[in-house]
Design an enzyme around this catalytic site. Structure first.
Site, PDB file in Angstrom:
ATOM      1  N   GLY A  77       0.782  -1.230   0.000  1.00 52.71           N
ATOM      2  CA  GLY A  77       0.000   0.000   0.000  1.00 52.71           C
ATOM      3  C   GLY A  77       0.809   1.274   0.000  1.00 52.71           C
ATOM      4  O   GLY A  77       0.250   2.365   0.041  1.00 52.71           O
TER       5      GLY A  77
ATOM      6  N   GLY B 232       4.040  -3.857  -3.495  1.00 52.68           N
ATOM      7  CA  GLY B 232       4.051  -4.186  -4.913  1.00 52.68           C
ATOM      8  C   GLY B 232       4.342  -2.925  -5.693  1.00 52.68           C
ATOM      9  O   GLY B 232       5.423  -2.725  -6.259  1.00 52.68           O
ATOM     10  N   ARG B 233       3.367  -2.022  -5.660  1.00 47.04           N
ATOM     11  CA  ARG B 233       3.435  -0.785  -6.436  1.00 47.04           C
ATOM     12  C   ARG B 233       4.714   0.009  -6.177  1.00 47.04           C
ATOM     13  O   ARG B 233       5.347   0.490  -7.110  1.00 47.04           O
ATOM     14  CB  ARG B 233       2.225   0.076  -6.048  1.00 47.04           C
ATOM     15  CG  ARG B 233       2.045   1.327  -6.849  1.00 47.04           C
ATOM     16  CD  ARG B 233       0.935   2.201  -6.241  1.00 47.04           C
ATOM     17  NE  ARG B 233      -0.150   1.417  -5.712  1.00 47.04           N
ATOM     18  CZ  ARG B 233      -1.228   1.056  -6.406  1.00 47.04           C
ATOM     19  NH1 ARG B 233      -1.358   1.452  -7.646  1.00 47.04           N
ATOM     20  NH2 ARG B 233      -2.171   0.329  -5.838  1.00 47.04           N
TER      21      ARG B 233
ATOM     22  N   ARG C 118      -6.162   0.484 -14.839  1.00 49.46           N
ATOM     23  CA  ARG C 118      -6.337   1.408 -13.714  1.00 49.46           C
ATOM     24  C   ARG C 118      -7.157   2.653 -14.059  1.00 49.46           C
ATOM     25  O   ARG C 118      -8.005   3.048 -13.270  1.00 49.46           O
ATOM     26  CB  ARG C 118      -4.980   1.796 -13.111  1.00 49.46           C
ATOM     27  CG  ARG C 118      -4.208   0.596 -12.554  1.00 49.46           C
ATOM     28  CD  ARG C 118      -2.980   0.980 -11.766  1.00 49.46           C
ATOM     29  NE  ARG C 118      -3.338   1.629 -10.522  1.00 49.46           N
ATOM     30  CZ  ARG C 118      -3.325   2.926 -10.307  1.00 49.46           C
ATOM     31  NH1 ARG C 118      -2.897   3.753 -11.248  1.00 49.46           N
ATOM     32  NH2 ARG C 118      -3.714   3.415  -9.169  1.00 49.46           N
TER      33      ARG C 118
ATOM     34  N   CYS D 168     -15.157  -2.124 -27.189  1.00 53.29           N
ATOM     35  CA  CYS D 168     -16.514  -1.594 -27.227  1.00 53.29           C
ATOM     36  C   CYS D 168     -16.947  -1.312 -25.794  1.00 53.29           C
ATOM     37  O   CYS D 168     -17.837  -1.974 -25.242  1.00 53.29           O
ATOM     38  CB  CYS D 168     -17.466  -2.581 -27.878  1.00 53.29           C
ATOM     39  SG  CYS D 168     -16.923  -3.039 -29.513  1.00 53.29           S
ATOM     40  N   GLU D 169     -16.286  -0.394 -25.181  1.00 52.26           N
ATOM     41  CA  GLU D 169     -16.472  -0.029 -23.768  1.00 52.26           C
ATOM     42  C   GLU D 169     -16.025   1.416 -23.689  1.00 52.26           C
ATOM     43  O   GLU D 169     -14.874   1.716 -23.986  1.00 52.26           O
ATOM     44  CB  GLU D 169     -15.498  -0.849 -22.906  1.00 52.26           C
ATOM     45  CG  GLU D 169     -16.046  -1.977 -22.093  1.00 52.26           C
ATOM     46  CD  GLU D 169     -17.209  -1.586 -21.202  1.00 52.26           C
ATOM     47  OE1 GLU D 169     -17.239  -0.437 -20.723  1.00 52.26           O
ATOM     48  OE2 GLU D 169     -18.081  -2.434 -20.989  1.00 52.26           O
TER      49      GLU D 169
HETATM   50  C1  PLP Z   1      -2.381  -6.026  -3.326  1.00 53.05           C
HETATM   51  C2  PLP Z   1      -1.736  -6.435  -2.079  1.00 53.05           C
HETATM   52  C3  PLP Z   1      -0.446  -5.991  -1.768  1.00 53.05           C
HETATM   53  C4  PLP Z   1       0.330  -5.014  -2.615  1.00 53.05           C
HETATM   54  O1  PLP Z   1      -0.275  -3.784  -2.701  1.00 53.05           O
HETATM   55  P1  PLP Z   1       0.535  -2.550  -3.312  1.00 53.05           P
HETATM   56  O2  PLP Z   1      -0.476  -1.444  -3.276  1.00 53.05           O
HETATM   57  O3  PLP Z   1       0.915  -2.921  -4.685  1.00 53.05           O
HETATM   58  O4  PLP Z   1       1.696  -2.303  -2.435  1.00 53.05           O
HETATM   59  C5  PLP Z   1       0.131  -6.460  -0.614  1.00 53.05           C
HETATM   60  N1  PLP Z   1      -0.513  -7.325   0.192  1.00 53.05           N
HETATM   61  C6  PLP Z   1      -1.751  -7.782  -0.075  1.00 53.05           C
HETATM   62  C7  PLP Z   1      -2.387  -8.740   0.853  1.00 53.05           C
HETATM   63  C8  PLP Z   1      -2.403  -7.342  -1.212  1.00 53.05           C
HETATM   64  O5  PLP Z   1      -3.632  -7.786  -1.478  1.00 53.05           O
END
Ligand code: PLP
Length: 421
Positions: free
Chosen positions: A230, A273-274, A309, A340-341
């Site tokens: 997050g 992740g992000r 996104r 087609c969206e």
């Molecule tokens: C999606 C997710 C993440 C990664 O989220 P980011 O916003 O990409 O950092 C980490 N843990 C869980 C359980 C998730 O579902």
């Protein structure tokens, strides 16, 4: 700040050759940038005895990316059997893998325990009775409900489907202990794309407090807390980046205070992740059509299956037109795909340089939750993925989908159930 100057300086000189060789569209990821972010993350938390990032595989589930994460000492955060298999394929075993699913099926429990196992993170107290074999080490995902507010993407905790409620959390560990668990962790994931480091600091403090409370109530100690992913990235040019070093310092202070009170500290896990890959990818597309009706539309050779996104969250992704800037004349356009969206748009009413057929557009920040979210609606095929290596080499790391891929699920043995007589 979207795409960094350093990434631009590495990519732009090789882009024409890359386009000539591989053709558009493609996502291209920057190994040097990913490694730089990994080093920065480790440095920010170097004051904590045991810090480990578990890369959220769903953000960019490509084995070549996961290998980079592994080489930096990171683990893998998985939420499905395919993600588990991918992580194991690149050597992830046991404590290298956090398995955080929700609405978990029997097959997932089996897969999470197979082949060296993983750190099982349960999403609900009722799952304790469904785990086929209770592992020695267990973690629960905590949902603080009204105790915290969330944000736009993930929603308010009280409305979110994830995690164990506050009222159930002590019982969850008590029951796990009764069933034979001996090693414990506590996890939460409350925000998505959060740019305010204070929010993440509060999450770490909340978990540390809860760990103290549960430990006392149940008579256990905790090996780790996991503050989830997050961490945000600045998609908008005027947005400020997350202050990761300040976040690291403040969380380190909270850990030191915990040690003074308890004589030990748990490890700190994170599953970004992000933050790890988002800014280190761009989607390169070619303008193929231009249409002037009530608005001006620039049609490109990719559609929202390469980047959901904007359609899903109204998200902003910065766009550059290769070799052109706003000083050379600009216009306001929608940049669209072929679905087609009507929400199949990369940009809505965006000021861009004047675009003609054949121009190359670079859509920024597609390194996380980009290609991975794609789908085949309208029979559209997903683009290829490339990697710009540190030495300047460019590797194909996933080929583009073909019609054979699309039709593969129509290849099956005939089967039917006759009507009952
Ligand atoms: C999606 C997710 C993440 C990664 O989220 P980011 O916003 O990409 O950092 C980490 N843990 C869980 C359980 C998730 O579902």
């Amino acid at each position: 700040m979207p795409m960094s100057e350093a990434f631009k300086n590495r990519l732009l000189p090789v882009l024409p050759r890359t386009i000539e060789h591989f053709g558009t569209p493609f996502h291209i990821y920057d190994e040097a940038g990913i490694r730089e972010t990994g080093r920065r993350l480790k440095n920010a938390f170097a004051g904590i005895e045991n810090f480990r990032e578990f890369f959220a595989v769903k953000a960019l589930p490509n084995p070549r990316i996961l290998e980079i994460m592994g080489s930096m000492g990171f683990g893998y955060d998985c939420s499905s059997i395919s993600e588990l298999l991918l992580s194991r394929k690149v050597g992830g075993r046991d404590e290298d893998i956090m398995y955080t699913s929700n609405n978990t099926s029997h097959d997932e429990f089996i897969a999470a325990a197979a082949d060296g196992g993983s750190i099982l993170n349960l999403d609900d107290i009722s799952l304790l009775a469904k785990v086929p074999v209770m592992p020695e080490r267990i973690c629960f995902r905590y949902n603080p409900g009204p105790r915290r507010v969330g944000n736009d993407i993930i929603g308010n905790p009280i409305e979110a489907k994830y995690g164990v409620s506050h009222d159930q959390i002590v019982d969850a560990y008590r029951q796990a202990k009764e069933r034979g668990a001996q090693r414990f962790g506590l996890h939460t994931m409350l925000a998505s794309n959060e740019l305010n480091h204070e929010y993440m600091v509060h999450t770490a403090e909340m978990l540390l407090e809860l760990v103290e409370f549960i430990a006392q109530e149940v008579g256990i100690s905790f090996e780790f807390i996991n503050i989830g992913g997050g961490l945000g990235i600045p998609y908008q040019p005027e947005a400020n980046e997350l202050q990761i070093e300040v976040m690291g310092r403040e969380i380190t202070t909270a850990f030191q205070a915990f040690r003074q009170r308890n004589g030990y500290t748990p490890a700190l896990f994170m599953e970004s992740g992000r933050y790890m890959t988002g800014p280190h990818g761009v989607l390169a597309v070619k303008a193929i059509n231009r249409k002037e009706i009530y608005r001006t539309y620039v049609g490109v050779d990719a559609c929202m299956n390469a980047l959901m996104r904007p359609a899903l969250y109204g998200a902003y992704h910065h766009i550059d037109v290769l070799g052109k800037d706003l000083a050379g004349g600009m216009e306001v356009v929608d940049v669209v795909g072929s679905l087609c969206e009507n929400n199949d748009k990369f940009a809505v009413q965006r000021q861009l340089p004047q675009i003609v057929d054949g121009d190359i557009l670079l859509i920024h920040d597609t390194g996380a939750h980009g290609h991975a979210m794609g789908f085949n609606y309208n029979g559209t095929l997903r683009p290829q993925e490339l990697m710009l290596r540190e030495d300047g080499r460019i590797d194909l790391i996933r080929r583009r989908e073909t019609l054979d891929d699309y039709f593969a699920t129509l290849n099956f043995e005939e089967d039917s159930l006759p009507p009952k007589v």
